[in-house]
Scaffold this active site. Structure first.
Site, PDB file in Angstrom:
ATOM      1  N   SER A 136       0.871  -1.181   0.000  1.00  0.00           N
ATOM      2  CA  SER A 136       0.000   0.000   0.000  1.00  0.00           C
ATOM      3  C   SER A 136       0.903   1.225   0.000  1.00  0.00           C
ATOM      4  O   SER A 136       2.075   1.144   0.406  1.00  0.00           O
ATOM      5  CB  SER A 136      -0.881  -0.003   1.257  1.00  0.00           C
ATOM      6  OG  SER A 136      -1.503   1.251   1.458  1.00  0.00           O
ATOM      7  N   TYR A 149      -2.146  -0.731  11.230  1.00  0.00           N
ATOM      8  CA  TYR A 149      -2.219  -1.061   9.802  1.00  0.00           C
ATOM      9  C   TYR A 149      -0.933  -0.656   9.096  1.00  0.00           C
ATOM     10  O   TYR A 149      -0.345  -1.444   8.331  1.00  0.00           O
ATOM     11  CB  TYR A 149      -3.422  -0.380   9.145  1.00  0.00           C
ATOM     12  CG  TYR A 149      -3.424  -0.531   7.642  1.00  0.00           C
ATOM     13  CD1 TYR A 149      -3.724  -1.754   7.055  1.00  0.00           C
ATOM     14  CD2 TYR A 149      -3.087   0.536   6.810  1.00  0.00           C
ATOM     15  CE1 TYR A 149      -3.698  -1.912   5.676  1.00  0.00           C
ATOM     16  CE2 TYR A 149      -3.065   0.387   5.431  1.00  0.00           C
ATOM     17  CZ  TYR A 149      -3.368  -0.837   4.870  1.00  0.00           C
ATOM     18  OH  TYR A 149      -3.338  -0.984   3.507  1.00  0.00           O
TER      19      TYR A 149
END
Length: 276
Positions: A136, A149
């Protein structure tokens, strides 16, 4: 029955979003696609399209071992592994139970690493293969209410970089995909977790700002689609010499570029303004 002429790929997290779109894109190109996920009932269309559907939980070693064994038994090899399974667990670090933090790492990091361990012996025996890890832009930047995260995605980046050097002598490529803002159900799950854990209390304002920003992704012209990310993955698995990283869509490339150029103090200021 083994098909020696068609590339064989295993894709995790294939019941929705990026994994689902990638499975369809590769089956359309004639690949042998094994689509794996916990929710097999959501993959009926993939099965009807010609994909082989596997029930697999990346936190369950037995299910991963069984899936890899099945593919190797049926096809004799796995040419490409797309480690796509993952989710976003949000909330202030103080508010997130440590059990949930461990689960975030189990799914996003340890599941990815274990499945990679399982496919590598076959790839090494062939002297070729490709591991594609879905990271990501969150593996390059950071934001409040997302510490756990982001920690997992930073870990995926570091793991992938080391693995790329380990496996190069064996003819195996390691590629990182860095999606930016994407219109998928991932956004809703992340928003819900942020509100559930930090919607009240000392971090409520930052949680509300994050939720608002993520809601805007669903309608932003700068956000990408699962199909767009799938096209990037197809490129990464089909080119002869893949890059080590692909950021997608264009907005993700801008984000990664800013992180490369800006010192921490400026990056902190920009990200803090988004969180208020």
């Amino acid at each position: 029955m083994s098909d020696k002429t068609r590339p064989v790929v295993l894709i995790t997290g294939a019941s929705s979003g990026i994994g689902y779109a990638t499975a369809l894109a590769l089956i359309a190109r004639g690949w042998v696609v094994y689509a794996a996920a916990r929710r097999v009932d959501r993959m009926a269309h993939l099965a009807a399209s010609g994909c082989e559907v596997l029930e697999m939980d990346v936190t369950d070693d037995a299910s991963m071992q069984a899936g890899v064994d099945r593919i190797v038994h049926q096809q004799g090899r796995i040419d490409v592994l797309v480690n796509n399974a993952g989710y976003g667990s949000y909330g202030a670090l103080e508010d997130v139970p440590i059990e949930e933090a461990r689960r975030q790492f189990e799914v996003n990091v340890f599941g990815l690493a274990r499945l990679t361990q399982l496919v590598l012996p076959t790839m090494r025996a062939l002297g070729r293969g490709r591991i594609v890890n879905i990271s990501s832009v969150g593996g390059r930047i950071y934001e409040p209410i997302g510490s756990w995260y982001h920690a997992t995605k930073f870990a995926v980046e570091g793991l992938s970089d080391s693995l790329r050097l380990e496996l190069a002598p064996h003819g195996i490529d390691v590629v990182i995909i860095q999606p930016g803002p994407i219109r998928t159900e991932w956004n809703a799950i992340s928003r819900e977790s942020a509100l559930e854990r930090s919607g009240d209390g000392p971090y409520a304002a930052q949680a509300a700002a994050l939720v608002s920003n993520y809601e805007n992704v669903d309608s932003s012209p700068l956000a990408g689609t699962a199909e767009g990310v799938a096209r990037t993955i197809v490129k990464a698995v089909t080119v002869r010499y893949p890059r080590s990283r692909y950021a997608t869509p264009a907005s993700a490339k801008v984000i990664v570029g800013l992180r490369r150029l800006l010192p921490d103090v400026l990056m902190d200021g920009m990200l803090s303004r988004l969180a208020t």
